[in-house]
Design an enzyme around this catalytic site. Structure first.
Site, PDB file in Angstrom:
ATOM      1  N   VAL A 100       0.838  -1.207   0.000  1.00  0.00           N
ATOM      2  CA  VAL A 100       0.000   0.000   0.000  1.00  0.00           C
ATOM      3  C   VAL A 100       0.870   1.252   0.000  1.00  0.00           C
ATOM      4  O   VAL A 100       0.658   2.174  -0.801  1.00  0.00           O
ATOM      5  CB  VAL A 100      -0.952   0.004   1.217  1.00  0.00           C
ATOM      6  N   TYR A 101       1.856   1.286   0.878  1.00  0.00           N
ATOM      7  CA  TYR A 101       2.737   2.446   0.962  1.00  0.00           C
ATOM      8  C   TYR A 101       3.441   2.699  -0.366  1.00  0.00           C
ATOM      9  O   TYR A 101       3.462   3.823  -0.884  1.00  0.00           O
ATOM     10  CB  TYR A 101       3.762   2.231   2.075  1.00  0.00           C
TER      11      TYR A 101
END
Length: 245
Positions: free
Chosen positions: A152-153
């Protein structure tokens, strides 16, 4: 390098990399807005440090995940200092977890801060930044690796790199450059939180120098990008990572 007469906004500047960037821009002569989301005390400490060194700064609270607060950040900056010349979109969050543990709330929060916050700060810069200004966005060198838990990051930072490229020609007519810094592992609270010493040591061994980066390493790269010598560099992502990966 002299930034006298220039006004810089640094988002997420109450600690870590943002704090160091704010201090170095002020040392070069810029008037600095130390943006914070919740930690007013830490932001005030940064302002106090700048003022004790003869600089000028102001702490302005704004949650960059909310467009109305990004607009307030710019309007308050102009009210206080009269202009904006430099924008450093440093504010960001990073949580690492396996895909099966990612929640919708976690996903949305990362994109709201890391992508939405960056994008709409750039929009305000288009409206208010002086001719010949500089925008610096933040990605990560993790986007060029394949590390479990970072999906996600890294996805948010990949989006930041793309919006940086796509906006370069929109800012060109105002003679504004926009670039992206992609740090490697830097010794900050954000990076170290929740990591064992064994894991941190494994990250040290991933670069050419066998150490973590320091906030000063990133701020030094930004010194170049805000100088007149960088005005033929735009739409680029610069890896500042000690040879990571």
């Amino acid at each position: 390098m002299s930034l006298h007469g220039k006004v810089a906004i640094v988002t997420g500047a109450s600690r870590g990399i943002g704090r160091q960037i704010a201090l170095q821009l002020a040392k070069s002569g810029a008037q600095v807005v130390v943006n914070y989301s919740s930690n007013r005390e830490k932001a005030d400490e940064v302002v106090k440090t700048i003022e004790q060194s003869g600089g000028e700064a102001a702490a302005i609270g704004a949650d960059v995940s909310k467009v109305s607060e990004v607009e307030l950040l710019f309007s308050e900056t102009i009210k206080r200092f009269g202009r904006v010349d430099i924008l450093v979109n440093n504010a960001g969050i990073m949580e690492t977890t396996a895909i099966l543990d990612v929640t919708e709330e976690m996903f949305d929060r990362h994109f709201a801060v890391n992508v939405k916050g960056t994008y709409f700060a750039c929009q305000q810069a288009m409206k208010h930044m002086a001719q010949g200004g500089t925008i610096i966005n933040f990605s990560t060198s993790v986007s060029g690796a394949m590390l479990p838990g970072y999906s996600v990051y890294a996805a948010t930072k990949g989006a930041v790199e793309q919006l940086t490229r796509q906006l370069a020609k929109e800012f060109g007519p105002k003679n504004i450059i926009i670039n992206c810094i992609a740090p490697g592992q830097v010794s900050t609270e954000l990076f170290l939180n929740g990591k064992s010493e064994e894991l941190v040591d494994s990250f040290r061994r991933m670069n050419a120098f066998g150490r973590l980066g320091e906030p000063e390493d990133i701020a030094n790269a930004i010194d170049l990008l805000v100088s007149d010598k960088a005005h033929w560099i735009t739409g680029q992502t610069i890896r500042v990572n000690g040879g990571f990966n």
